[in-house]
Design a protein around this motif. Structure first.
Motif, PDB file in Angstrom:
ATOM      1  N   MET A   1      16.959  93.710  37.551  1.00 38.90           N
ATOM      2  CA  MET A   1      16.938  94.414  38.819  1.00 38.90           C
ATOM      3  C   MET A   1      16.540  93.453  39.928  1.00 38.90           C
ATOM      4  SD  MET A   1      15.156  97.976  37.520  1.00 38.90           S
ATOM      5  CE  MET A   1      14.931  98.627  39.162  1.00 38.90           C
ATOM      6  N   SER A   2      16.886  93.809  41.156  1.00 36.97           N
ATOM      7  CA  SER A   2      16.535  92.950  42.286  1.00 36.97           C
ATOM      8  C   SER A   2      15.032  92.998  42.539  1.00 36.97           C
ATOM      9  CB  SER A   2      17.282  93.389  43.543  1.00 36.97           C
ATOM     10  OG  SER A   2      16.748  94.594  44.049  1.00 36.97           O
ATOM     11  N   VAL A   3      14.568  92.032  43.314  1.00 35.85           N
ATOM     12  CA  VAL A   3      13.166  91.991  43.729  1.00 35.85           C
ATOM     13  C   VAL A   3      12.798  93.299  44.439  1.00 35.85           C
ATOM     14  CG1 VAL A   3      11.585  90.833  45.336  1.00 35.85           C
ATOM     15  CG2 VAL A   3      13.078  89.477  43.843  1.00 35.85           C
TER      16      VAL A   3
ATOM     17  N   LEU B   1      13.559  84.344  39.988  1.00 33.99           N
ATOM     18  CA  LEU B   1      12.428  83.837  40.761  1.00 33.99           C
ATOM     19  C   LEU B   1      11.635  82.817  39.947  1.00 33.99           C
ATOM     20  CD1 LEU B   1      13.072  86.195  42.684  1.00 33.99           C
ATOM     21  CD2 LEU B   1      10.626  86.681  42.781  1.00 33.99           C
ATOM     22  N   PRO B   2      11.089  81.793  40.595  1.00 31.46           N
ATOM     23  CA  PRO B   2      10.152  80.903  39.899  1.00 31.46           C
ATOM     24  C   PRO B   2       8.962  81.706  39.378  1.00 31.46           C
ATOM     25  CG  PRO B   2      10.752  80.012  42.055  1.00 31.46           C
ATOM     26  CD  PRO B   2      11.284  81.415  42.007  1.00 31.46           C
ATOM     27  N   TYR B   3       8.310  81.151  38.376  1.00 29.64           N
ATOM     28  CA  TYR B   3       7.237  81.878  37.697  1.00 29.64           C
ATOM     29  C   TYR B   3       6.157  82.361  38.663  1.00 29.64           C
ATOM     30  CZ  TYR B   3       3.607  82.871  34.274  1.00 29.64           C
ATOM     31  OH  TYR B   3       2.644  83.494  33.525  1.00 29.64           O
ATOM     32  N   GLY B   4       5.724  81.494  39.567  1.00 27.00           N
ATOM     33  CA  GLY B   4       4.665  81.876  40.499  1.00 27.00           C
ATOM     34  C   GLY B   4       5.059  83.033  41.386  1.00 27.00           C
ATOM     35  N   LEU B   5       6.321  83.072  41.804  1.00 26.70           N
ATOM     36  CA  LEU B   5       6.792  84.173  42.646  1.00 26.70           C
ATOM     37  C   LEU B   5       6.949  85.462  41.845  1.00 26.70           C
ATOM     38  CD1 LEU B   5       9.366  82.458  45.046  1.00 26.70           C
ATOM     39  CD2 LEU B   5       6.910  82.872  45.355  1.00 26.70           C
ATOM     40  N   GLN B   6       7.263  85.339  40.558  1.00 24.00           N
ATOM     41  CA  GLN B   6       7.305  86.534  39.711  1.00 24.00           C
ATOM     42  C   GLN B   6       5.921  87.175  39.633  1.00 24.00           C
ATOM     43  OE1 GLN B   6       9.185  86.160  35.882  1.00 24.00           O
ATOM     44  NE2 GLN B   6      10.924  85.005  36.684  1.00 24.00           N
ATOM     45  N   ARG B   7       4.886  86.334  39.561  1.00 26.34           N
ATOM     46  CA  ARG B   7       3.513  86.859  39.552  1.00 26.34           C
ATOM     47  C   ARG B   7       3.211  87.608  40.855  1.00 26.34           C
ATOM     48  NH1 ARG B   7       0.517  87.456  34.918  1.00 26.34           N
ATOM     49  NH2 ARG B   7       0.844  85.698  33.544  1.00 26.34           N
TER      50      ARG B   7
ATOM     51  N   LEU C   1       5.387  88.975  42.825  1.00 22.64           N
ATOM     52  CA  LEU C   1       6.194  90.199  42.846  1.00 22.64           C
ATOM     53  C   LEU C   1       5.511  91.309  42.044  1.00 22.64           C
ATOM     54  CD1 LEU C   1       8.680  91.913  43.393  1.00 22.64           C
ATOM     55  CD2 LEU C   1       9.853  90.709  41.515  1.00 22.64           C
ATOM     56  N   GLU C   2       4.932  90.952  40.909  1.00 22.19           N
ATOM     57  CA  GLU C   2       4.246  91.963  40.104  1.00 22.19           C
ATOM     58  C   GLU C   2       3.056  92.547  40.876  1.00 22.19           C
ATOM     59  OE1 GLU C   2       3.241  92.565  35.427  1.00 22.19           O
ATOM     60  OE2 GLU C   2       2.471  90.737  36.355  1.00 22.19           O
ATOM     61  N   ILE C   3       2.352  91.704  41.621  1.00 26.10           N
ATOM     62  CA  ILE C   3       1.238  92.198  42.433  1.00 26.10           C
ATOM     63  C   ILE C   3       1.754  93.082  43.565  1.00 26.10           C
ATOM     64  CG2 ILE C   3      -0.636  91.518  43.990  1.00 26.10           C
ATOM     65  CD1 ILE C   3      -0.962  88.990  42.272  1.00 26.10           C
ATOM     66  N   ALA C   4       2.846  92.659  44.217  1.00 26.64           N
ATOM     67  CA  ALA C   4       3.434  93.474  45.291  1.00 26.64           C
ATOM     68  C   ALA C   4       3.853  94.840  44.760  1.00 26.64           C
ATOM     69  CB  ALA C   4       4.628  92.750  45.902  1.00 26.64           C
TER      70      ALA C   4
END
Length: 260
Positions: free
Chosen positions: A94-96, A153-159, A161-164
């Motif tokens: 799914m998209s961000v 997404l790079p790993y750090g941005l995935q983290r 995104l999970e917080i968002a």
């Protein structure tokens, strides 16, 4: 005045194994607190109890003076407690934007049939959720990637995104399970700044588990230490650094930490 959240004398047993033993903690509104300890200390079990994934064998949990010890996870989330996980749990295909929108659908009031028929009320709610989700992506610095697949997404941005996605439920308390795991030093610095900004702008309580001692010591104002399911120390980072029991049980006999 009642505290925002309390665990009181909570024990969790799995057969003959005690994963959490007589654990108590109080968290006030706006705190930024950490939970540390060696692998197997019981930290994630504490988070699972707080969020209703597990129920305590003994003890009670209260949120805004209401007992939540027997509530299922979705009702605990609805009351204002959100979390992220040690292993990232995004919808990869799914998209961000869609990943954040999913967390908002608990607030939809239109019926299943209104959604199926594409009625105006449901379309307006979907648009509201879309705008709401975009605001959280902007706060996380991810708005320009809204239509990118989450898996790209790079790993750090995935983290982030999970917080968002967790924040989009508009919690009063956010639990972060090893948010810095797998990140490089620059990503950790950006994550720490993001967490501080969340706490300052939203005035929510943040309670996190972390193994990176530099990260947790520089970020958290109060730290609880666990070992073998029990609490063995609590205090400011400086107090924890100098606690002999913590040094002996968890820090391998040394109180040396990187700071900065």
């Amino acid at each position: 005045m009642n505290p925002l959240f309390q665990m009181r004398h909570v024990t969790k047993e799995f057969g003959g194994i005690t994963a959490v033993n007589d654990f108590s903690i109080t968290l006030e509104r706006g705190e930024l607190a950490g939970l540390i300890g060696p692998n197997g200390a019981g930290k994630t079990t504490v988070f699972n109890i707080i969020t209703g994934v597990l129920r305590p064998t003994v003890g009670d949990l209260t949120w805004k003076a209401e007992s939540i010890a027997q509530l299922p996870s979705h009702l605990i989330t609805a009351r204002g407690i959100a979390r992220t996980f040690q292993n990232i749990k995004l919808f990869a295909d799914m998209s961000v934007l869609e990943n954040v929108m999913v967390s908002c659908h608990h607030s939809i009031r239109s019926s299943f049939w209104a959604a199926m028929l594409g009625l105006t009320k449901h379309r307006k709610e979907e648009e509201r959720i879309r705008e709401h989700s975009l605001r959280y992506l902007e706060e996380a610095g991810l708005s320009e990637l809204a239509f990118e697949k989450a898996q790209n997404l790079p790993y750090g941005l995935q983290r982030k995104l999970e917080i968002a996605r967790a924040l989009a439920t508009e919690p009063g308390m956010l639990l972060l399970d090893e948010p810095a795991a797998g990140m490089n030093p620059m990503e950790k610095m950006e994550l720490a700044a993001f967490i501080r900004r969340i706490r300052e702008t939203r005035e929510i309580t943040i309670f996190l588990i972390e193994h990176d001692m530099k990260f947790v010591m520089n970020l958290c104002e109060r730290i609880r230490v666990m070992n073998y399911g029990k609490s063995i120390g609590e205090g400011t980072p400086d107090e924890v650094r100098s606690n002999p029991q913590v040094i002996s049980a968890y820090l391998g006999g040394t109180a040396t930490y990187a700071q900065g």
